[in-house]
Design a protein around this motif. Structure first.
Motif, mmCIF file in Angstrom:
data_model
loop_
_atom_site.group_PDB
_atom_site.id
_atom_site.type_symbol
_atom_site.label_atom_id
_atom_site.label_comp_id
_atom_site.label_asym_id
_atom_site.label_seq_id
_atom_site.Cartn_x
_atom_site.Cartn_y
_atom_site.Cartn_z
ATOM 1 N N GLN A 158 -5.780 12.382 -1.952
ATOM 2 C CA GLN A 158 -6.300 11.206 -2.653
ATOM 3 C C GLN A 158 -6.268 9.958 -1.763
ATOM 4 O OE1 GLN A 158 -6.098 10.944 -6.622
ATOM 5 N NE2 GLN A 158 -5.637 8.800 -6.864
ATOM 6 N N ILE A 159 -5.191 9.877 -0.916
ATOM 7 C CA ILE A 159 -5.025 8.728 -0.023
ATOM 8 C C ILE A 159 -6.286 8.503 0.814
ATOM 9 C CG2 ILE A 159 -3.832 8.024 2.116
ATOM 10 C CD1 ILE A 159 -1.280 9.187 0.863
ATOM 11 N N LYS B 70 -9.190 -0.018 -5.262
ATOM 12 C CA LYS B 70 -7.723 -0.074 -5.212
ATOM 13 C C LYS B 70 -7.141 -0.326 -6.599
ATOM 14 C CE LYS B 70 -6.622 -0.976 -0.437
ATOM 15 N NZ LYS B 70 -5.943 -1.835 0.506
ATOM 16 N N LEU C 116 2.140 1.718 -3.453
ATOM 17 C CA LEU C 116 1.061 2.167 -4.355
ATOM 18 C C LEU C 116 0.643 3.622 -4.090
ATOM 19 C CD1 LEU C 116 -1.187 -1.006 -4.304
ATOM 20 C CD2 LEU C 116 -0.334 0.068 -6.378
ATOM 21 N N GLY C 117 1.123 4.155 -2.974
ATOM 22 C CA GLY C 117 0.735 5.529 -2.629
ATOM 23 C C GLY C 117 -0.604 5.577 -1.930
ATOM 24 N N PHE C 118 -1.142 4.414 -1.514
ATOM 25 C CA PHE C 118 -2.429 4.396 -0.809
ATOM 26 C C PHE C 118 -2.263 4.810 0.650
ATOM 27 C CE2 PHE C 118 -4.189 0.779 -3.689
ATOM 28 C CZ PHE C 118 -4.206 1.655 -4.759
ATOM 29 N N LEU C 119 -1.034 4.726 1.153
ATOM 30 C CA LEU C 119 -0.725 5.162 2.527
ATOM 31 C C LEU C 119 0.445 6.137 2.452
ATOM 32 C CD1 LEU C 119 -0.754 1.735 4.439
ATOM 33 C CD2 LEU C 119 -2.529 3.474 4.494
ATOM 34 N N LYS C 120 0.489 7.033 3.422
ATOM 35 C CA LYS C 120 1.596 7.984 3.491
ATOM 36 C C LYS C 120 2.600 7.466 4.521
ATOM 37 C CE LYS C 120 1.881 12.951 3.222
ATOM 38 N NZ LYS C 120 1.238 14.218 3.526
ATOM 39 N N ILE D 101 -9.133 6.777 -0.926
ATOM 40 C CA ILE D 101 -8.973 5.357 -1.250
ATOM 41 C C ILE D 101 -9.121 4.493 -0.011
ATOM 42 C CG2 ILE D 101 -7.382 3.644 -2.241
ATOM 43 C CD1 ILE D 101 -6.043 6.249 -3.556
ATOM 44 N N SER D 102 -8.483 4.932 1.081
ATOM 45 C CA SER D 102 -8.425 4.064 2.267
ATOM 46 C C SER D 102 -9.776 3.967 2.971
ATOM 47 C CB SER D 102 -7.383 4.584 3.230
ATOM 48 O OG SER D 102 -7.630 5.921 3.514
ATOM 49 N N ASN E 205 0.824 -1.225 0.000
ATOM 50 C CA ASN E 205 0.000 0.000 0.000
ATOM 51 C C ASN E 205 0.851 1.265 0.000
ATOM 52 O OD1 ASN E 205 -2.450 -1.271 -0.160
ATOM 53 N ND2 ASN E 205 -2.807 -1.300 2.056
ATOM 54 N N SER F 64 -4.830 2.332 -8.535
ATOM 55 C CA SER F 64 -3.454 2.002 -8.909
ATOM 56 C C SER F 64 -3.144 2.477 -10.329
ATOM 57 C CB SER F 64 -3.217 0.492 -8.786
ATOM 58 O OG SER F 64 -3.961 -0.193 -9.767
#
Lengths: 238, 472
Positions: free
Chosen positions: B467-468, B178, A48-52, B471-472, A45, B182
């Motif tokens: 953006q994060i 997700k 993927l940049g979904f988390l910082k 998504i989360s 994640n 991506s």
């Protein structure tokens, strides 16, 4: 291709990933083993940049994933454990859509050949994805990666729930991508498949990378033994 | 990305039967609402036609009586019914002062079930007692009218909510977000494009179904194209407002259930609560004096005046020397005394009536000014204006009717006071009434809806949310 530098992620007092240093070069498959909550998915994640990240940095193709979030996604493809596509569209349409929004445009013939390359049977091309098995959906995921011409492949337990044949076919696909120079990072519980496809294997626990081997330096039984020891399980003598 | 979103959003909407369901549903709703509206207009037109026909029969009778009298024949009728008496003719042949329905009247019942569309002012009548109120079934008022305005103001937002509440949340809940995230895309822009396309297709469905319904109900789009375009533009602006709210909800709130509840909350606030709230505020700030007290006051002024009719007539003639006769006695009959008294009563009632009117006007002004806070009220008022059934239209009709009523009285008054007879030749000079509709201007309201929508859009697109977090 994939590089992490002291990559750390904390949630309040809980450290999900602790100063991970990892590198996956072009044409390499790195398998991350570990129990649930070991930090494998967090690593993916973060890439993927979904988390910082709380601290440290992650790079895809030498680009920082936080600073160049959109650009790094042009180089990578991601296949989660359960690949969910648009159920009312068929494989060709799903592939066309996901390639299209990633700025890759193909004619129908090319889309068909990409799906064939990903191992999907021709008879399934025009069936709605809602009728696909998990293995078939994973193949469409690989096709999306192929169409994107991804340099990096991030896989989060992609073989979990697949039957042995589908899992074997998936492994073959990964080898094919490896030959094309794709750098793959795969989080998995499947020691056998990891030994089959990986060039490097790492074991994670409590957010830390505990051990790491080149695949040729360890046998499957040693890998299993080390895995269980790392996880603090007792080896059961049969 | 837009090209692919456009191509596949259409495919998804068709395969998930959204377009088909929306087209059928809107066609049925618009069709049924237009049918109801048309029936009401037919009833209104038929009432008007009956009144005009009745008047024409009466006219033929009076004219034939005048013919006989002018030919020197005697008529066996009471002197109170003698058509040569200007007051009798002025009372027996009142013009049908009417507001004919516009060709667009079926769009909105508006105030038409509360106010009368025609009045027949008579010479001895009073402006204040002219009945501008319509007799309506209380049950109908309780449930309102199922017309096109109801469908657009109340039901269309609900359809938009169902069509757009979970664009992002459904992807998150299905697990496809997700994979989508991506890809090298901006999720906020992706949601905006998806909703933009849904807005586009819904507008297409509205235009097609509405045009079909209008054609079926014999609305001449070619002649009334301006009204049709104005109607469409206000519907499109209102639809845009609701889609922008849906966009904000999709971005700011995370789950489908919460999105649905939030959007229903907006619907309750904008469509149900705010008009009621504005109405309550206007009633509190500008309370209308009691109608019973006003009627009691009017009765006491009248009874006082009637007691002093002779005195009043003398004063009236002093003030109106043009009505003096050559007769030195200045003897007058019942009608002269009555008319002079009526004039006095009206003068004395003026402050009372104007207080009543001014409070009502203040209420209307406040409601109009506050309507800018409620898109539902803006659309309701605009559609009423297009249909010619707005409060403004009925006030305008009342104003024009009162002016005509004076004109009618003033035609007969000099004859009455000078003791002249009404002749057949006077008939062609009788004042005629033609209602003039006020021009419709809903552009500022449409523009305002677009401004509100753009403002919300700007707020949502300002990247205060990474953006994060989406998504989360």
């Amino acid at each position: 291709m994939i590089l992490t530098n002291n990559l750390t992620k904390s949630y309040g007092g809980l450290t999900a990933l602790d100063a991970l240093n990892l590198e996956v070069k072009e044409g390499e498959i790195y398998c991350l083993l570990g129990a649930n909550g070991a930090g494998k998915t967090t690593t993916i994640n973060l890439l993927l940049g979904f988390l910082k990240p709380t601290s440290g940095r992650a790079f895809i193709n030498k680009l920082d994933v936080v600073e160049h979030s959109k650009l790094t996604k042009q180089y990578l493809a991601y296949i989660p454990e359960n690949l969910m596509l648009y159920p009312s569209l068929n494989a060709i349409e799903n592939l066309d859509y996901f390639s299209g929004i990633a700025n890759k445009s193909f004619n129908k013939k090319t889309l068909q050949s990409i799906l064939t390359e990903a191992g999907l049977q021709e008879s399934a091309f025009y069936k709605p994805v809602s009728k696909y098995s998990k293995g078939m959906r994973q193949k469409v995921g690989v096709a999306i990666a192929l169409a994107k011409d991804a340099k990096v492949l991030l896989l989060d337990e992609p073989t979990s729930g697949l039957d042995p044949k589908a899992s074997f076919e998936f492994g073959k696909l990964l080898q094919k991508l490896r030959q094309k120079g794709v750098a793959t990072l795969m989080a998995t519980h499947d020691l056998f498949r990891a030994k089959e496809v990986a060039t490097t294997i790492g074991i994670m626990k409590d957010g830390q990378l505990k051990q790491q081997w080149h695949v040729d330096d360890i046998s499957l039984s040693d890998l299993e033994k080390n895995y269980l020891e790392t996880m603090s399980y007792n080896t059961i003598e049969l | 990305m837009l090209k692919y979103n456009f191509k596949y959003e259409w495919l998804l909407l068709i395969r998930n039967r959204w377009i088909q369901v929306l087209t059928i549903l809107l066609f049925i709703l618009f069709g049924f609402a237009a049918y109801n509206g048309t029936q009401k207009v037919k009833m209104r037109t038929s009432n008007l036609t009956s009144a005009i026909n009745e008047l024409q029969i009466k006219e033929r009778e009076i004219l034939s009586q005048l013919d006989s009298l002018e030919a020197g024949h005697e008529l066996n009728i009471s002197r109170w019914m003698m058509p040569t008496n200007p007051v009798v003719t002025g009372n027996l042949l009142p013009r049908v002062v009417n507001m004919p329905p516009k060709s667009t009247a079926f769009i909105s019942t508006g105030q038409s079930d509360l106010f009368a569309h025609y009045v027949q002012p008579i010479v001895t009548g009073e402006d204040s007692t002219m009945n501008f109120k319509e007799m309506t079934s209380p049950t109908q008022l309780l449930f309102g009218s199922f017309d096109l305005t109801f469908v657009i103001v109340y039901l269309l937002p609900l359809l938009i909510i169902a069509f757009s509440f979970n664009i992002l949340a459904s992807e998150r809940e299905r697990g496809s977000l997700k994979l989508l995230a991506s890809q090298p895309i901006n999720i906020r822009v992706w949601v905006l494009q998806k909703l933009g396309l849904r807005f586009f297709w819904l507008v297409m469905v509205i235009i097609i179904t509405l045009s079909l319904v209008f054609i079926i109900f014999d609305f001449d789009i070619k002649t009334n194209w301006m009204s049709f375009i104005t109607l469409l533009s206000i519907i499109i602006a209102y639809t845009l407002f609701w889609f922008v709210l849906a966009f904000a909800t999709n971005i700011w709130i995370r789950s489908s259930a919460k999105n649905a509840i939030t959007l229903i909350g907006f619907w309750i606030l904008f469509v149900l609560l705010s008009p009621t709230l504005i109405n309550q505020i206007s009633n509190t700030l500008y309370p209308i004096p009691s109608r019973t007290l006003m009627l009691n006051e009017m009765r006491s002024i009248k009874s006082e005046a009637i007691k002093k009719q002779d005195e009043i007539l003398d004063n009236f003639l002093r003030n109106h020397p043009e009505y003096a006769t050559n007769d030195s006695k200045q003897a007058r009959g019942f009608y002269q005394k009555y008319m002079a008294t009526q004039q006095l009563i009206q003068d004395e009632l003026k402050p009372l009536l104007s207080e009543f009117e001014s409070q009502i006007n203040n209420q209307h002004k406040l409601v109009n000014a506050s309507s800018w806070f409620s898109p539902a009220l803006i659309v309701q008022n605009s559609l009423n204006q297009i249909a010619g059934t707005s409060t403004g239209d009925y006030q305008n009709f009342k104003r024009q009717s009162i002016i005509f009523s004076k004109e009618w009285r003033n035609f007969f008054k000099p004859m009455l006071f000078k003791g002249e007879k009404f002749k057949k030749s006077d008939y062609k000079n009788l004042p005629e009434f033609r209602y003039r509709y006020a021009s419709v201007n809903t552009y500022s309201k449409t523009f305002w809806l677009i401004i509100i929508s753009s403002l919300i859009l700007f707020l949502v697109l300002t990247p205060n949310k990474h953006q994060i977090e989406l998504i989360s």
